[in-house]
Design a protein around this motif. Structure first.
Motif, PDB file in Angstrom:
ATOM      1  N   ASP A   1       0.849  -1.191   0.000  1.00 40.44           N
ATOM      2  CA  ASP A   1       0.000   0.000   0.000  1.00 40.44           C
ATOM      3  C   ASP A   1       0.883   1.239   0.000  1.00 40.44           C
ATOM      4  O   ASP A   1       1.630   1.481   0.956  1.00 40.44           O
ATOM      5  CB  ASP A   1      -0.884  -0.023   1.250  1.00 40.44           C
ATOM      6  CG  ASP A   1      -1.934   1.069   1.235  1.00 40.44           C
ATOM      7  OD1 ASP A   1      -1.788   2.038   0.459  1.00 40.44           O
ATOM      8  OD2 ASP A   1      -2.899   0.959   2.012  1.00 40.44           O
ATOM      9  N   PRO A   2       0.836   2.072  -1.045  1.00 39.76           N
ATOM     10  CA  PRO A   2       1.700   3.263  -1.081  1.00 39.76           C
ATOM     11  C   PRO A   2       1.336   4.295  -0.021  1.00 39.76           C
ATOM     12  O   PRO A   2       2.131   5.199   0.267  1.00 39.76           O
ATOM     13  CB  PRO A   2       1.462   3.811  -2.491  1.00 39.76           C
ATOM     14  CG  PRO A   2       0.118   3.316  -2.878  1.00 39.76           C
ATOM     15  CD  PRO A   2      -0.026   1.980  -2.231  1.00 39.76           C
ATOM     16  N   GLU A   3       0.150   4.161   0.568  1.00 41.35           N
ATOM     17  CA  GLU A   3      -0.272   5.111   1.597  1.00 41.35           C
ATOM     18  C   GLU A   3       0.090   4.646   3.006  1.00 41.35           C
ATOM     19  O   GLU A   3      -0.087   5.396   3.972  1.00 41.35           O
ATOM     20  CB  GLU A   3      -1.789   5.321   1.511  1.00 41.35           C
ATOM     21  CG  GLU A   3      -2.273   5.811   0.161  1.00 41.35           C
ATOM     22  CD  GLU A   3      -1.661   7.160  -0.203  1.00 41.35           C
ATOM     23  OE1 GLU A   3      -1.440   7.978   0.714  1.00 41.35           O
ATOM     24  OE2 GLU A   3      -1.398   7.385  -1.397  1.00 41.35           O
TER      25      GLU A   3
ATOM     26  N   GLY B   1       4.765   0.891   6.916  1.00 38.00           N
ATOM     27  CA  GLY B   1       5.004  -0.386   6.254  1.00 38.00           C
ATOM     28  C   GLY B   1       5.908  -0.231   5.051  1.00 38.00           C
ATOM     29  O   GLY B   1       6.789  -1.061   4.790  1.00 38.00           O
ATOM     30  N   LEU B   2       5.726   0.852   4.311  1.00 36.54           N
ATOM     31  CA  LEU B   2       6.542   1.095   3.123  1.00 36.54           C
ATOM     32  C   LEU B   2       7.986   1.414   3.524  1.00 36.54           C
ATOM     33  O   LEU B   2       8.941   0.954   2.884  1.00 36.54           O
ATOM     34  CB  LEU B   2       5.939   2.243   2.311  1.00 36.54           C
ATOM     35  CG  LEU B   2       6.168   2.213   0.804  1.00 36.54           C
ATOM     36  CD1 LEU B   2       5.582   0.952   0.195  1.00 36.54           C
ATOM     37  CD2 LEU B   2       5.565   3.442   0.147  1.00 36.54           C
TER      38      LEU B   2
ATOM     39  N   LEU C   1      -3.930 -12.725   3.583  1.00 30.21           N
ATOM     40  CA  LEU C   1      -3.399 -11.450   3.103  1.00 30.21           C
ATOM     41  C   LEU C   1      -4.467 -10.677   2.335  1.00 30.21           C
ATOM     42  O   LEU C   1      -4.578  -9.449   2.466  1.00 30.21           O
ATOM     43  CB  LEU C   1      -2.170 -11.688   2.221  1.00 30.21           C
ATOM     44  CG  LEU C   1      -0.918 -12.225   2.905  1.00 30.21           C
ATOM     45  CD1 LEU C   1       0.182 -12.459   1.877  1.00 30.21           C
ATOM     46  CD2 LEU C   1      -0.438 -11.287   3.991  1.00 30.21           C
ATOM     47  N   TRP C   2      -5.241 -11.390   1.549  1.00 28.81           N
ATOM     48  CA  TRP C   2      -6.314 -10.746   0.778  1.00 28.81           C
ATOM     49  C   TRP C   2      -7.332 -10.103   1.723  1.00 28.81           C
ATOM     50  O   TRP C   2      -7.819  -8.997   1.464  1.00 28.81           O
ATOM     51  CB  TRP C   2      -6.978 -11.781  -0.121  1.00 28.81           C
ATOM     52  CG  TRP C   2      -7.981 -11.215  -1.095  1.00 28.81           C
ATOM     53  CD1 TRP C   2      -9.339 -11.236  -0.975  1.00 28.81           C
ATOM     54  CD2 TRP C   2      -7.700 -10.558  -2.329  1.00 28.81           C
ATOM     55  NE1 TRP C   2      -9.933 -10.634  -2.059  1.00 28.81           N
ATOM     56  CE2 TRP C   2      -8.945 -10.209  -2.911  1.00 28.81           C
ATOM     57  CE3 TRP C   2      -6.525 -10.234  -3.001  1.00 28.81           C
ATOM     58  CZ2 TRP C   2      -9.034  -9.543  -4.136  1.00 28.81           C
ATOM     59  CZ3 TRP C   2      -6.618  -9.568  -4.224  1.00 28.81           C
ATOM     60  CH2 TRP C   2      -7.857  -9.231  -4.771  1.00 28.81           C
ATOM     61  N   GLU C   3      -7.645 -10.790   2.800  1.00 28.80           N
ATOM     62  CA  GLU C   3      -8.596 -10.242   3.772  1.00 28.80           C
ATOM     63  C   GLU C   3      -8.024  -9.012   4.487  1.00 28.80           C
ATOM     64  O   GLU C   3      -8.750  -8.063   4.796  1.00 28.80           O
ATOM     65  CB  GLU C   3      -8.963 -11.309   4.809  1.00 28.80           C
ATOM     66  CG  GLU C   3      -9.771 -12.468   4.232  1.00 28.80           C
ATOM     67  CD  GLU C   3      -9.870 -13.631   5.209  1.00 28.80           C
ATOM     68  OE1 GLU C   3      -9.306 -13.523   6.324  1.00 28.80           O
ATOM     69  OE2 GLU C   3     -10.503 -14.647   4.861  1.00 28.80           O
ATOM     70  N   LEU C   4      -6.724  -9.017   4.759  1.00 27.70           N
ATOM     71  CA  LEU C   4      -6.092  -7.914   5.470  1.00 27.70           C
ATOM     72  C   LEU C   4      -5.876  -6.688   4.577  1.00 27.70           C
ATOM     73  O   LEU C   4      -5.798  -5.563   5.078  1.00 27.70           O
ATOM     74  CB  LEU C   4      -4.739  -8.356   6.046  1.00 27.70           C
ATOM     75  CG  LEU C   4      -4.798  -9.342   7.217  1.00 27.70           C
ATOM     76  CD1 LEU C   4      -3.410  -9.904   7.493  1.00 27.70           C
ATOM     77  CD2 LEU C   4      -5.348  -8.661   8.455  1.00 27.70           C
ATOM     78  N   ALA C   5      -5.743  -6.915   3.296  1.00 25.61           N
ATOM     79  CA  ALA C   5      -5.465  -5.814   2.374  1.00 25.61           C
ATOM     80  C   ALA C   5      -6.738  -5.021   2.078  1.00 25.61           C
ATOM     81  O   ALA C   5      -7.846  -5.542   2.172  1.00 25.61           O
ATOM     82  CB  ALA C   5      -4.863  -6.364   1.085  1.00 25.61           C
ATOM     83  N   ARG C   6      -6.564  -3.763   1.723  1.00 28.91           N
ATOM     84  CA  ARG C   6      -7.714  -2.914   1.395  1.00 28.91           C
ATOM     85  C   ARG C   6      -7.861  -2.796  -0.114  1.00 28.91           C
ATOM     86  O   ARG C   6      -6.893  -2.943  -0.876  1.00 28.91           O
ATOM     87  CB  ARG C   6      -7.558  -1.526   2.010  1.00 28.91           C
ATOM     88  CG  ARG C   6      -6.463  -0.664   1.390  1.00 28.91           C
ATOM     89  CD  ARG C   6      -6.411   0.709   2.016  1.00 28.91           C
ATOM     90  NE  ARG C   6      -5.338   1.536   1.443  1.00 28.91           N
ATOM     91  CZ  ARG C   6      -5.528   2.349   0.414  1.00 28.91           C
ATOM     92  NH1 ARG C   6      -6.713   2.463  -0.166  1.00 28.91           N
ATOM     93  NH2 ARG C   6      -4.517   3.055  -0.061  1.00 28.91           N
ATOM     94  N   THR C   7      -9.061  -2.545  -0.566  1.00 27.50           N
ATOM     95  CA  THR C   7      -9.276  -2.277  -1.985  1.00 27.50           C
ATOM     96  C   THR C   7      -8.803  -0.866  -2.288  1.00 27.50           C
ATOM     97  O   THR C   7      -8.714  -0.011  -1.393  1.00 27.50           O
ATOM     98  CB  THR C   7     -10.765  -2.407  -2.345  1.00 27.50           C
ATOM     99  OG1 THR C   7     -11.508  -1.379  -1.678  1.00 27.50           O
ATOM    100  CG2 THR C   7     -11.308  -3.775  -1.919  1.00 27.50           C
ATOM    101  N   PRO C   8      -8.503  -0.567  -3.543  1.00 26.07           N
ATOM    102  CA  PRO C   8      -8.019   0.779  -3.890  1.00 26.07           C
ATOM    103  C   PRO C   8      -9.021   1.883  -3.538  1.00 26.07           C
ATOM    104  O   PRO C   8      -8.629   3.034  -3.348  1.00 26.07           O
ATOM    105  CB  PRO C   8      -7.796   0.690  -5.394  1.00 26.07           C
ATOM    106  CG  PRO C   8      -7.614  -0.748  -5.678  1.00 26.07           C
ATOM    107  CD  PRO C   8      -8.478  -1.464  -4.705  1.00 26.07           C
TER     108      PRO C   8
END
Length: 251
Positions: free
Chosen positions: A131-133, A137-138, A240-247
Motif C-alpha cells: 500500500d503506497p499510503e 510499512g513502506l 493477506l487478501w482479507e487484510l489488504a484494502r481495496t483501492p
C-alpha cells in the motif's frame, strides 16, 4: 510418534501403499506362525518373494520417482526453462502477492496476461501489492528490500507506482482485482489454478538485501504432491487478501 505420523501422512497422500500392504501381510504371517503353525510353506514363500520383488522394483525406480514429493529450493534462474509468463498462459486462475510486482507484472507480462489468461472464459487475476499510503510499512519494506542489487536502477516506490498504474488500467470487476497491503510479510506468493487438482504455489523468501533479486530462494509446491503445505500457503494468500484494502477504501 514420528513413525505413526509418517504412516498417517503416507495413507492420506496415498504413498507407499504397496509397501504397507506387503508389510502388513508379512506381520500377520509372522504372528500366525508364532502362535500356531497353520500357514502353508507356499504362502510363506509367496510373502517373502513378494517383499524381495517390491524391494528390487523400488531400487529400479528413477530418483525423481522415489523422491517425487521432495521440495527443492531454487533461485530465479530455475524459471529460465519455463518462465512464469508461460505458466500464466496455461492457467485460468492466477493469484499473486509481491511487494511491488515490478517483475511479475511488467508491461510485457501484463499484455501476455490479457492475451492469454484473461482472454479465456472464466479467467481471473488477483493481485496484492504494498500500500503506497501505508507510510510505516513502506518505510520498513524499503529498509529490507532496497539496495538488494549491486547496481540497482529502480527503488521500491518507483517500481510500485508503475505496477499500480498498470493494475488500475487492467482493473475489471469480472476478471482483474487488486488490493493494497500495509506491510510486507517477508515472502512473495504465486498461485496457479489453486482450486484445481493441478494447483501450484511458488513461495519466494525475501531475506534482507540479497546480492541480487535473482538469488532469492523459492520453493515450488503442488497440490498433488504437497497437499498440506499447498493448503497452508493458499490460506496465507487468502488471509493477506482479507487484510489488504481495496483501492477505493480509505487508508
Amino acid at each position: 510418534m514420528g513413525l505413526f505420523r509418517r504412516f498417517r501422512t503416507d495413507l492420506v497422500q496415498r504413498r507407499n501403499l504397496e509397501a504397507y500392504a506387503l508389510a502388513a501381510a508379512a506381520f500377520v504371517c509372522a504372528v500366525v506362525t508364532a502362535v500356531d503353525d497353520v500357514l502353508s510353506e507356499n504362502l510363506r514363500w509367496a510373502v517373502v518373494l513378494g517383499g524381495i520383488a517390491l524391494l528390487v522394483y523400488r531400487l529400479t525406480l528413477p530418483p525423481e520417482r522415489l523422491d517425487r514429493d521432495a521440495v527443492r529450493p531454487a533461485d530465479r534462474l530455475s524459471f529460465e526453462g519455463e518462465p512464469l509468463s508461460q505458466l500464466f498462459g496455461k492457467a485460468k486462475d492466477v493469484r499473486i502477492y509481491a511487494p511491488t510486482g515490478v517483475n511479475l507484472l511488467s508491461a510485457q507480462n501484463c499484455q501476455m496476461l490479457w492475451n492469454g489468461l484473461l482472454a479465456k472464459r472464466g479467467g481471473s487475476l488477483q493481485v496484492i501489492v504494498l500500500d503506497p499510503e501505508a507510510a510505516e510499512g513502506l518505510r520498513l519494506a524499503e529498509a529490507q528490500l532496497d539496495g538488494s542489487e549491486e547496481h540497482q536502477v529502480q527503488g521500491l516506490r518507483e517500481g510500485l507506482a508503475g505496477t499500480l498504474g498498470r493494475l488500475e488500467r487492467m482493473r475489471d470487476p469480472d476478471r482483474v482485482a487488486y488490493r493494497l497491503l500495509g506491510f510486507n510479510p517477508g515472502f512473495s506468493l504465486v498461485l496457479i489454478d489453486p482450486r484445481t487438482r493441478h494447483g501450484r504455489v511458488i513461495v519466494e523468501f525475501h531475506g534482507v538485501r540479497n546480492e541480487s533479486i535473482v538469488a532469492r530462494m523459492h520453493l515450488e509446491l503442488t497440490k498433488e504432491a504437497h497437499p498440506r503445505w499447498f493448503a497452508y500457503w493458499f490460506r496465507q494468500f487468502e488471509r493477506l487478501w482479507e487484510l489488504a484494502r481495496t483501492p477505493d477504501q480509505p487508508v
